[in-house]
Scaffold this active site. Structure first.
Site, PDB file in Angstrom:
ATOM      1  N   ILE A  12       0.842  -1.203   0.000  1.00 57.76           N
ATOM      2  CA  ILE A  12       0.000   0.000   0.000  1.00 57.76           C
ATOM      3  C   ILE A  12       0.874   1.249   0.000  1.00 57.76           C
ATOM      4  CG2 ILE A  12      -1.748   1.315   1.269  1.00 57.76           C
ATOM      5  CD1 ILE A  12      -2.844  -1.344   2.321  1.00 57.76           C
ATOM      6  N   ASP A  33      11.475   2.497   5.850  1.00 59.06           N
ATOM      7  CA  ASP A  33      11.084   1.087   5.704  1.00 59.06           C
ATOM      8  C   ASP A  33      12.293   0.224   6.056  1.00 59.06           C
ATOM      9  OD1 ASP A  33      10.208  -1.509   4.575  1.00 59.06           O
ATOM     10  OD2 ASP A  33       8.633  -0.318   3.624  1.00 59.06           O
ATOM     11  N   GLY A  38       8.591  -5.122   2.784  1.00 66.71           N
ATOM     12  CA  GLY A  38       8.642  -4.255   1.602  1.00 66.71           C
ATOM     13  C   GLY A  38       9.800  -4.643   0.691  1.00 66.71           C
ATOM     14  N   GLN A  78       2.052   3.640   7.405  1.00 66.44           N
ATOM     15  CA  GLN A  78       1.605   2.379   6.816  1.00 66.44           C
ATOM     16  C   GLN A  78       2.399   1.180   7.328  1.00 66.44           C
ATOM     17  OE1 GLN A  78      -1.107   2.483   4.698  1.00 66.44           O
ATOM     18  NE2 GLN A  78      -1.088   4.673   5.161  1.00 66.44           N
ATOM     19  N   TYR A 146      -2.772 -10.109  16.073  1.00 67.49           N
ATOM     20  CA  TYR A 146      -2.735  -9.001  15.114  1.00 67.49           C
ATOM     21  C   TYR A 146      -3.878  -8.022  15.364  1.00 67.49           C
ATOM     22  CZ  TYR A 146      -3.220  -6.440  10.732  1.00 67.49           C
ATOM     23  OH  TYR A 146      -3.347  -5.427   9.793  1.00 67.49           O
ATOM     24  N   LYS A 150      -3.757  -3.878  16.347  1.00 64.77           N
ATOM     25  CA  LYS A 150      -4.369  -2.793  15.568  1.00 64.77           C
ATOM     26  C   LYS A 150      -5.410  -2.037  16.401  1.00 64.77           C
ATOM     27  CE  LYS A 150      -2.988  -2.202  11.900  1.00 64.77           C
ATOM     28  NZ  LYS A 150      -1.744  -1.469  11.546  1.00 64.77           N
ATOM     29  N   VAL A 176      -7.269  -5.157   1.364  1.00 56.83           N
ATOM     30  CA  VAL A 176      -6.776  -4.384   0.228  1.00 56.83           C
ATOM     31  C   VAL A 176      -5.965  -5.303  -0.690  1.00 56.83           C
ATOM     32  CG1 VAL A 176      -5.428  -2.369  -0.465  1.00 56.83           C
ATOM     33  CG2 VAL A 176      -6.708  -2.333   1.689  1.00 56.83           C
TER      34      VAL A 176
END
Length: 322
Positions: A12, A33, A38, A78, A146, A150, A176
């Protein structure tokens, strides 16, 4: 406007960076990052852009976060360690990245007086609440480590807004998908896994009977939500949490049939056991995001699946080893 995107080499994040670099009011984009999930390939197209900077570093380190936030006006946070199964396998690391890492970013923003932080929240926060569609103020008990992490992000956001006066906006993403989502590894998401199977003509495994349903959301919609949240001037829109989805419900069986039809495939799936910690059904009410953020998802699910399939087809000779 100078923007930091944490996790900007991820799926994302890199799509968001590409969009931000195309906006005239954005003068600079820095990516932080650690490349755990990633990839440099996701951001290689921006490396020679004088308005872009990549910093390799870990959000679990506060000094790194503080340095990355220097000279920044707004943050899109993100960076996270996704996947319910991964958090069940290794709850400690999920907690360190998702809770401590997010707290580091919020604290750095507080210390440096950064105007706004938009952070990636998750539909997993709804947990065992049975209601459909999901409405922001009605959540249940988390079903995985998880989901706990969040939810804790949202709690910290509320406290930092109340105690320190930060402007924070949480985006609860619903499944997503799209270009740059990695189909490799044990924790890959379902859509890239299905596409990988179809392109390689190998039957995929569907967990359960294929009846689980999700509000699948093309990445362009998530990018639009981030942009709305970063730039909104509506004072009522800040210090809120929003569902970011399409408002469409698709079962895993329907999803696979859709992809088969788009690819011209006749593969049959294999059915396996249900995954621990999985929510059975998910569907978002997106009226709050529409009303306060002017969020209006431009890409419906089937169009997004078509775009995604085409992107992966082009990667056959490339890095994703489909």
């Amino acid at each position: 406007m100078r923007i930091l995107v944490t996790g900007g080499a991820g799926f994302i994040g890199s799509n968001l960076v590409e969009h931000l670099l195309g906006r005239p009011e954005v003068t600079f984009v820095r990516v932080l990052d650690n490349l755990a999930t990633g990839s440099l390939k996701n951001i290689e197209a921006f490396q020679n852009n004088p308005r872009f900077e990549f910093v390799e570093g870990d959000i679990r380190d506060y000094a790194t976060c503080l340095a990355a936030c220097e000279g920044i006006d707004r943050i899109s946070h993100q960076a996270a360690l996704g996947s319910v199964p991964r958090s069940i396998q290794d709850p400690l690391t999920s907690n360190e990245v998702n809770v401590t890492g997010t707290l580091n970013i919020f604290t750095a923003a507080k210390e440096l007086g950064i105007q706004r932080v938009v952070y990636a929240a998750s539909s997993s926060t709804y947990g065992d609440h049975p209601g459909l569609p999901k409405v922001e103020d009605k959540i249940g008990n988390p079903l995985s480590p998880y989901a706990v992490t969040k939810f804790v992000n949202e709690l910290y956001a509320r406290v930092y807004a109340n105690v320190y006066g930060l402007n924070l906006i949480g985006l609860r993403y619903f499944n997503v998908f799209g270009p740059k989502q990695n189909p490799q590894g044990p924790y890959a998401a379902v859509i890239p896994l299905f596409i990988k199977s179809i392109l390689n003509n190998e039957p995929p495994t569907i967990n359960g009977k294929g009846e689980h349903s999700r509000d699948f959301t093309f990445v362009e919609n998530a990018v639009q939500a981030n942009v709305c949240a970063l730039f909104t001037q509506n004072t009522e829109a800040v210090n809120q949490v929003y569902n970011i989805a399409c408002g469409e419900q698709t079962s895993l069986s329907e999803l696979f049939e859709n992809l088969k039809s788009l690819a011209g495939s006749d593969l049959a799936p294999v059915y396996g056991p249900e995954r621990a910690g999985d929510v059975k059904h998910s569907l978002a009410d997106i009226s709050k995001a529409k009303n306060l953020l002017n969020y209006n998802p431009p890409v419906p699910v089937r169009d997004g699946l078509k775009k995604t399939l085409e992107w992966y087809r082009q990667q056959h000779h490339f890095s994703y080893s489909l």
